[in-house]
Write an enzyme that holds these catalytic residues in place. Structure first.
Site, PDB file in Angstrom:
ATOM      1  N   ASP A  10       0.871  -1.174   0.000  1.00 52.54           N
ATOM      2  CA  ASP A  10       0.000   0.000   0.000  1.00 52.54           C
ATOM      3  C   ASP A  10       0.908   1.225   0.000  1.00 52.54           C
ATOM      4  OD1 ASP A  10      -2.309   1.643   0.273  1.00 52.54           O
ATOM      5  OD2 ASP A  10      -1.958   1.795   2.421  1.00 52.54           O
ATOM      6  N   SER A  11       0.306   2.384  -0.241  1.00 57.22           N
ATOM      7  CA  SER A  11       1.071   3.627  -0.178  1.00 57.22           C
ATOM      8  C   SER A  11       1.562   3.898   1.247  1.00 57.22           C
ATOM      9  CB  SER A  11       0.184   4.786  -0.633  1.00 57.22           C
ATOM     10  OG  SER A  11      -0.994   4.813   0.148  1.00 57.22           O
ATOM     11  N   TYR A  42      -0.711   8.632  -2.097  1.00 57.01           N
ATOM     12  CA  TYR A  42      -0.710   8.503  -3.561  1.00 57.01           C
ATOM     13  C   TYR A  42      -1.957   9.184  -4.172  1.00 57.01           C
ATOM     14  CZ  TYR A  42       2.764   4.604  -3.561  1.00 57.01           C
ATOM     15  OH  TYR A  42       3.868   3.802  -3.439  1.00 57.01           O
ATOM     16  N   GLY A  43      -2.973   9.314  -3.344  1.00 56.35           N
ATOM     17  CA  GLY A  43      -4.320   9.618  -3.854  1.00 56.35           C
ATOM     18  C   GLY A  43      -4.499  10.947  -4.542  1.00 56.35           C
ATOM     19  N   CYS A  73      -4.402  -1.337  -1.890  1.00 58.01           N
ATOM     20  CA  CYS A  73      -4.482   0.114  -2.058  1.00 58.01           C
ATOM     21  C   CYS A  73      -5.545   0.397  -3.116  1.00 58.01           C
ATOM     22  CB  CYS A  73      -3.123   0.653  -2.509  1.00 58.01           C
ATOM     23  SG  CYS A  73      -3.127   2.415  -2.867  1.00 58.01           S
ATOM     24  N   THR A  75      -6.215   3.184  -4.502  1.00 62.34           N
ATOM     25  CA  THR A  75      -5.713   4.122  -5.506  1.00 62.34           C
ATOM     26  C   THR A  75      -4.929   3.392  -6.602  1.00 62.34           C
ATOM     27  OG1 THR A  75      -5.559   5.746  -3.738  1.00 62.34           O
ATOM     28  CG2 THR A  75      -4.357   6.235  -5.767  1.00 62.34           C
ATOM     29  N   GLU A 152      -3.403   8.768   9.079  1.00 63.62           N
ATOM     30  CA  GLU A 152      -1.977   8.512   9.336  1.00 63.62           C
ATOM     31  C   GLU A 152      -1.451   9.386  10.485  1.00 63.62           C
ATOM     32  OE1 GLU A 152       0.740   7.168   6.575  1.00 63.62           O
ATOM     33  OE2 GLU A 152      -0.744   5.730   5.909  1.00 63.62           O
ATOM     34  N   CYS A 186     -10.958   2.854   0.105  1.00 66.69           N
ATOM     35  CA  CYS A 186      -9.550   3.109   0.411  1.00 66.69           C
ATOM     36  C   CYS A 186      -9.242   2.304   1.661  1.00 66.69           C
ATOM     37  CB  CYS A 186      -9.353   4.599   0.656  1.00 66.69           C
ATOM     38  SG  CYS A 186      -7.762   5.012   1.395  1.00 66.69           S
ATOM     39  N   THR A 187      -8.109   1.627   1.654  1.00 66.42           N
ATOM     40  CA  THR A 187      -7.832   0.695   2.755  1.00 66.42           C
ATOM     41  C   THR A 187      -7.485   1.404   4.070  1.00 66.42           C
ATOM     42  OG1 THR A 187      -5.607   0.474   1.830  1.00 66.42           O
ATOM     43  CG2 THR A 187      -7.189  -1.274   1.328  1.00 66.42           C
ATOM     44  N   HIS A 188      -7.341   2.717   4.039  1.00 69.11           N
ATOM     45  CA  HIS A 188      -7.178   3.450   5.304  1.00 69.11           C
ATOM     46  C   HIS A 188      -8.517   3.633   6.027  1.00 69.11           C
ATOM     47  CE1 HIS A 188      -3.233   4.634   3.770  1.00 69.11           C
ATOM     48  NE2 HIS A 188      -2.972   5.220   4.923  1.00 69.11           N
TER      49      HIS A 188
HETATM   50  N1  DGL Z   1      -4.700   3.102   1.232  1.00 64.93           N
HETATM   51  C1  DGL Z   1      -4.633   3.884   0.016  1.00 64.93           C
HETATM   52  C2  DGL Z   1      -5.854   3.565  -0.816  1.00 64.93           C
HETATM   53  O1  DGL Z   1      -6.448   2.531  -0.570  1.00 64.93           O
HETATM   54  C3  DGL Z   1      -4.402   5.305   0.329  1.00 64.93           C
HETATM   55  C4  DGL Z   1      -4.083   6.115  -0.870  1.00 64.93           C
HETATM   56  C5  DGL Z   1      -3.233   7.293  -0.676  1.00 64.93           C
HETATM   57  O2  DGL Z   1      -2.074   7.104  -0.372  1.00 64.93           O
HETATM   58  O3  DGL Z   1      -3.716   8.408  -0.885  1.00 64.93           O
HETATM   59  O4  DGL Z   1      -6.245   4.268  -1.709  1.00 64.93           O
END
Ligand code: DGL
Length: 271
Positions: A10-11, A42-43, A73, A75, A152, A186-188
């Site tokens: 993931d990012s 990354y988004g 991720c 994204t 985060e 989004c996995t966050h």
């Molecule tokens: N966990 C990432 C996702 O699922 C976060 C993306 C990001 O870094 O903006 O999209």
């Protein structure tokens, strides 16, 4: 049977929501996780940059002999899954298809909301997948660019006035649209489940991309007779591209387990 590890990236830390579920449902598997903590988020980036980063992330993971990779991720999955699948000779699984499939199964009023990063929403991948699975479902999308940095930063708990204010603003259009199912694309975002659930109300089902993608990995391995041998004791190794002390501190919250002094830092630019 295949004893080799599953690579997950993931990012940042969000993909750990998938790792947590993978470890629950497949305790015999070895997992190697990479979080690109020096370049998160990354988004808000262009699809070219997302592809460049994702290629490096996967190249690093493939320095191990993997049997499969999970792009945990939203994204990356929504912007470049097909390219990554084409370029790699192992199964590469993303979060979009399994998550949308679950939403299509659960919705009763055929009104489904999507919250995700800007790059995921702009890619149209979730929408396209839904049209493929059930063209009668109407999807309402909302990008939430402040969610990843806030999560985060550890600002995800109910009662935190900053996250609650931001969430209320992002979710208002989806409440107005009357969705009965909401994809956390989004996995966050599973860390925000309590905050989001409180705002959307009990009647709205929340779909967790990390969790659904973990089930998709299990299905795939099972179908291809590639699960780890049952007697194998599973493990998880963690790598990040920035200071590991920060990664370990937050990872404990995502994983509900202490991983102090176990993560390694790598230089992702060399991959
Ligand atoms: N966990 C990432 C996702 O699922 C976060 C993306 C990001 O870094 O903006 O999209």
């Amino acid at each position: 049977m295949d004893p080799r590890p599953i690579g997950v990236f993931d990012s940042g830390l969000g993909g750990l929501t998938a790792v947590r579920r993978l470890r629950q449902i497949m305790p015999s598997e070895h997992i190697i996780y990479f979080g690109d903590t020096s370049r998160v988020p990354y988004g808000n980036r262009s699809s070219d940059t997302i592809l460049k980063y994702a290629r490096q992330d996967l190249r690093f993971l493939r320095s191990f002999d993997l049997k499969a990779a999970l792009i945990a991720c939203g994204t990356v999955s929504s912007n470049c899954l097909t390219q990554l699948q084409r370029e790699n000779d192992i199964p590469v699984i993303g979060v979009v298809e399994p998550t949308v499939r679950r939403a299509a199964d659960l919705t009763r009023n055929k009104r489904v909301g999507l919250i995700a990063t800007r790059a995921s929403v702009n890619s149209g991948a979730y929408q396209r997948q839904m049209t493929k699975l059930d063209p009668q479902v109407e999807m309402f999308s909302q990008s939430c660019p402040l969610f990843v940095p806030l999560v985060e930063e550890g600002r995800f708990r109910p009662g935190d006035v900053v996250i609650e204010t931001v969430a209320r603003e992002y979710l208002k259009p989806l409440q107005d649209a009357g969705v009965d199912t909401l994809v956390l694309g989004c996995t966050h975002y599973p860390l925000l489940e309590d905050v989001i659930g409180e705002i959307m109300g009990e009647h709205v089902e929340l779909i967790d991309a990390g969790c659904e993608s973990a089930y998709a990995v299990r299905r795939h391995l099972k179908e291809h007779d590639a699960l780890a041998p049952e007697g194998q004791t599973g493990s998880a190794d963690f790598y990040a591209s920035d200071r590991v002390a920060d990664f370990e501190r937050l990872a404990a919250i995502f994983l509900h387990e202490d991983i102090s002094h176990t993560a390694w830092q790598i230089d992702i630019e060399t991959y």
